[in-house]
Design a protein around this motif. Structure first.
Motif, PDB file in Angstrom:
ATOM      1  N   LEU A 274      -5.400 -50.257  66.268  1.00 37.08           N
ATOM      2  CA  LEU A 274      -5.758 -51.677  66.250  1.00 37.08           C
ATOM      3  C   LEU A 274      -6.341 -52.077  64.906  1.00 37.08           C
ATOM      4  O   LEU A 274      -6.153 -53.201  64.437  1.00 37.08           O
ATOM      5  CB  LEU A 274      -6.789 -51.954  67.364  1.00 37.08           C
ATOM      6  CG  LEU A 274      -6.308 -51.700  68.797  1.00 37.08           C
ATOM      7  CD1 LEU A 274      -7.495 -51.699  69.761  1.00 37.08           C
ATOM      8  CD2 LEU A 274      -5.295 -52.751  69.200  1.00 37.08           C
ATOM      9  N   SER A 275      -7.073 -51.174  64.292  1.00 38.04           N
ATOM     10  CA  SER A 275      -7.650 -51.426  62.970  1.00 38.04           C
ATOM     11  C   SER A 275      -7.909 -50.081  62.294  1.00 38.04           C
ATOM     12  O   SER A 275      -7.899 -49.030  62.938  1.00 38.04           O
ATOM     13  CB  SER A 275      -8.953 -52.228  63.072  1.00 38.04           C
ATOM     14  OG  SER A 275      -9.910 -51.536  63.849  1.00 38.04           O
ATOM     15  N   SER A 276      -8.149 -50.118  60.996  1.00 42.65           N
ATOM     16  CA  SER A 276      -8.384 -48.899  60.231  1.00 42.65           C
ATOM     17  C   SER A 276      -9.496 -49.167  59.218  1.00 42.65           C
ATOM     18  O   SER A 276      -9.411 -50.120  58.442  1.00 42.65           O
ATOM     19  CB  SER A 276      -7.105 -48.450  59.516  1.00 42.65           C
ATOM     20  OG  SER A 276      -7.293 -47.212  58.853  1.00 42.65           O
ATOM     21  N   ILE A 277     -10.523 -48.329  59.244  1.00 36.26           N
ATOM     22  CA  ILE A 277     -11.697 -48.518  58.397  1.00 36.26           C
ATOM     23  C   ILE A 277     -11.819 -47.364  57.411  1.00 36.26           C
ATOM     24  O   ILE A 277     -11.784 -46.195  57.797  1.00 36.26           O
ATOM     25  CB  ILE A 277     -12.986 -48.607  59.254  1.00 36.26           C
ATOM     26  CG1 ILE A 277     -12.866 -49.741  60.267  1.00 36.26           C
ATOM     27  CG2 ILE A 277     -14.217 -48.775  58.374  1.00 36.26           C
ATOM     28  CD1 ILE A 277     -12.643 -51.110  59.649  1.00 36.26           C
ATOM     29  N   ALA A 278     -11.974 -47.680  56.127  1.00 32.24           N
ATOM     30  CA  ALA A 278     -12.125 -46.649  55.096  1.00 32.24           C
ATOM     31  C   ALA A 278     -13.561 -46.126  55.076  1.00 32.24           C
ATOM     32  O   ALA A 278     -14.514 -46.910  55.100  1.00 32.24           O
ATOM     33  CB  ALA A 278     -11.753 -47.223  53.731  1.00 32.24           C
ATOM     34  N   LEU A 279     -13.701 -44.809  55.036  1.00 39.29           N
ATOM     35  CA  LEU A 279     -15.003 -44.164  54.911  1.00 39.29           C
ATOM     36  C   LEU A 279     -14.879 -42.996  53.939  1.00 39.29           C
ATOM     37  O   LEU A 279     -14.096 -42.088  54.155  1.00 39.29           O
ATOM     38  CB  LEU A 279     -15.500 -43.648  56.268  1.00 39.29           C
ATOM     39  CG  LEU A 279     -16.804 -42.842  56.244  1.00 39.29           C
ATOM     40  CD1 LEU A 279     -17.973 -43.706  55.799  1.00 39.29           C
ATOM     41  CD2 LEU A 279     -17.083 -42.210  57.601  1.00 39.29           C
ATOM     42  N   GLN A 280     -15.652 -43.023  52.852  1.00 38.35           N
ATOM     43  CA  GLN A 280     -15.608 -41.964  51.849  1.00 38.35           C
ATOM     44  C   GLN A 280     -17.033 -41.586  51.441  1.00 38.35           C
ATOM     45  O   GLN A 280     -17.886 -42.456  51.274  1.00 38.35           O
ATOM     46  CB  GLN A 280     -14.798 -42.419  50.633  1.00 38.35           C
ATOM     47  CG  GLN A 280     -13.353 -42.770  50.989  1.00 38.35           C
ATOM     48  CD  GLN A 280     -12.513 -43.210  49.795  1.00 38.35           C
ATOM     49  OE1 GLN A 280     -12.892 -43.025  48.650  1.00 38.35           O
ATOM     50  NE2 GLN A 280     -11.352 -43.794  50.083  1.00 38.35           N
ATOM     51  N   PHE A 281     -17.261 -40.288  51.289  1.00 36.40           N
ATOM     52  CA  PHE A 281     -18.591 -39.819  50.917  1.00 36.40           C
ATOM     53  C   PHE A 281     -18.457 -38.484  50.187  1.00 36.40           C
ATOM     54  O   PHE A 281     -17.349 -37.957  50.003  1.00 36.40           O
ATOM     55  CB  PHE A 281     -19.498 -39.683  52.149  1.00 36.40           C
ATOM     56  CG  PHE A 281     -18.930 -38.831  53.249  1.00 36.40           C
ATOM     57  CD1 PHE A 281     -19.202 -37.468  53.320  1.00 36.40           C
ATOM     58  CD2 PHE A 281     -18.112 -39.389  54.228  1.00 36.40           C
ATOM     59  CE1 PHE A 281     -18.689 -36.681  54.327  1.00 36.40           C
ATOM     60  CE2 PHE A 281     -17.579 -38.610  55.253  1.00 36.40           C
ATOM     61  CZ  PHE A 281     -17.872 -37.250  55.303  1.00 36.40           C
TER      62      PHE A 281
END
Length: 521
Positions: A249-256
């Motif tokens: 339904l949606s895609s969220i970017a997460l980078q660390f």
């Protein structure tokens, strides 16, 4: 309904021991507000030593907007692929002096043009990642939103939310199983996957070596046996209407960033958090009601309690809890407004002073009681011993290397003694200067013991030249001047401070230099 005026906070605990490249990760998410309007929230972390991203306590208290860099663009669904939605200025919410990072966030309201499918993508990209062991160069984050009405729930989808510290510290040689904190207001199925395209991750795509990701549980396992340094993790957090659904339904970017560091301490040794809430508890807070929480960390020499929190949440100074030397605390307060209605993740990380057990000369300092002077043998080709004081707060002071002298330096002292005794040839001056030049070429600076020895070597050479003026060459005076510059370089600043009781040696060195110059001219 009453529940619509509540702010929910998911509390998660994370426990850890403690150039032009400056990006340290981030996240882009969104929330539908009305018709074609959405709030886009981005969280970013940068190198604090970059003047454009410097943050201190005053910035936190005053809510100063840091200019940031670059722009958030509408990558899909707008009139062009480069439509600018917002600049990337942000409010600093936390910083770390030791690990040199600044962390901040900002929410911007944007109105999107109508499209046939209601799908939009937001991208933030530029250069460059902080120096990484694997991958790096340009960064890119891409998040996807769908603002059409869902048939199953009768409203626009709410994307998943997540939160991680900008840097997670891992002891080299230890095995870790880390859960990515995720939450979804609609109760959808959440899955995590590696970012895998130029648009999603650019210079830091796919997983780092030997890491395993459980996509359904958003848990990654990692055996930190690689080289010391920083590693980037680039993920996409996605929600699905059912367990069997294949279209997100949606895609969220997460980078660390993961920081693998050397430690001789047990893999099991880490601080503990003591609070009123347990991990993954949900707290409901009415709008305009102040939330208060005392967060207590227990462990050896707790040095910091880090929050990944809403912008307006305030954190007190770290203080000792009661009379115990192993318990420290901070107080947090937050008064949410109507704009904050929805779910927020509060991620808490406790850091202990074990992080300081390896200094810049790679000397390992084992756990030491407070108010104790620790000594250890000098490492590598150095003889003697080094000392370091552990103060009343369980924090290490700067180490003392006055008694650490390298075998190479000791050899030069033998040569200068031979030079002054007259049992030598004139070319020995050049040999000593050239060898001393090679020894002082390192980037980490010299130990204070070698600084003292270098001064003595230069002094001996000056004494010899005073009595043998005819043997002095232009090359020798040039090397001598270069050596003086190296000894006074900023990389040796800490070692010179350590020698504040050895001023006479420095004066002798200066006098030696003067005599050398007088001989030449």
């Amino acid at each position: 309904m009453y529940v619509d005026s509540l702010v929910t906070v998911l509390i998660l605990f994370k426990l850890t021991s403690v150039d032009g490249s400056h990006f340290r990760g981030g996240m882009i998410t969104w929330k539908h507000t009305d018709n074609q309007q959405i709030d886009i929230t981005y969280k970013l972390s940068f190198n604090r030593e970059d003047e454009d991203h410097f943050c201190d306590v005053l910035d936190l208290v005053n809510g100063e907007l840091i200019e940031g860099e670059g722009s958030l663009i509408c990558y899909t669904g707008c009139s062009s692929i480069s439509t600018t939605l917002s600049d990337m200025s942000y409010y600093c919410t936390d910083f770390n002096e030791e690990d040199k990072w600044t962390y901040g966030r900002r929410t911007v309201n944007v109105t999107l043009p109508r499209t046939s499918n209601g799908i939009y993508q937001f991208r933030y990209s530029s250069c460059c990642w902080v120096s990484l062991v694997e991958g790096g160069s340009n960064w890119s984050l891409l998040s996807t939103a769908n603002i059409t009405i869902r048939e199953d729930i009768g409203r626009v989808n709410s994307p998943p939310t997540s939160s991680t510290p900008p840097v997670i510290r891992l002891k080299q040689g230890c095995y870790y199983s880390l859960t990515i904190p995720v939450e979804d207001e609609d109760g959808d199925t959440i899955r995590c996957r590696w970012a895998n395209s130029y648009e999603e991750c650019n210079g830091r795509c796919y997983s780092l070596s030997s890491i395993v990701l459980n996509k359904d549980k958003c848990v990654f396992s990692y055996n930190a046996t690689g080289s010391e340094g920083l590693y980037a993790v680039a993920l996409q957090i996605e929600d699905f209407p059912t367990d069997k659904a294949v279209q997100e339904l949606s895609s969220i970017a997460l980078q660390f960033v993961l920081h693998v560091y050397k430690s001789n301490e047990s893999c099991e040794m880490k601080p503990l958090l003591e609070t009123l809430q347990n991990s993954n508890d949900v707290v409901y807070i009415p709008v305009s009601t102040t939330y208060n929480q005392t967060i207590i960390a227990r462990g050896y020499g707790i040095s910091e309690i880090i929050l990944n929190s809403p912008k307006e949440m305030l954190k007190s100074e770290l203080s000792k809890y009661g009379t115990s030397n192993d318990r420290w605390y901070v107080n947090v307060t937050w008064t949410p407004t109507e704009r904050d209605i929805g779910s927020h993740i509060l991620c808490i990380m406790a850091v202990d002073s074990i992080r300081e057990n390896v200094d810049k000369f790679n000397t390992t300092w084992s756990i030491t009681a407070e108010n104790t002077l620790a000594t250890t043998d000098c490492t590598g080709e150095y003889t003697g011993n080094a000392s370091r004081y552990c103060n009343s707060g369980g924090k290490w002071q700067e180490p003392a290397y006055t008694n650490c002298i390298s075998k190479s330096m000791q050899h030069l002292r033998t040569l200068t003694a031979k030079l002054l005794s007259g049992d030598s040839v004139d070319t020995l001056v050049s040999t000593i200067l050239e060898e001393l030049e090679n020894i002082t070429n390192g980037n980490n600076g010299l130990r204070s013991g070698d600084l003292l020895t270098s001064s003595a070597v230069l002094n001996d050479i000056a004494k010899y030249v005073t009595e043998h003026k005819d043997t002095l060459t232009v090359g020798q005076i040039q090397i001598f001047g270069s050596l003086c510059d190296k000894l006074l370089d900023d990389s040796n600043h800490k070692s010179w401070e350590e020698l504040n009781n050895e001023v006479m040696i420095i004066y002798q060195d200066m006098n030696a230099s003067n005599r050398f110059c007088q001989c030449y001219f």
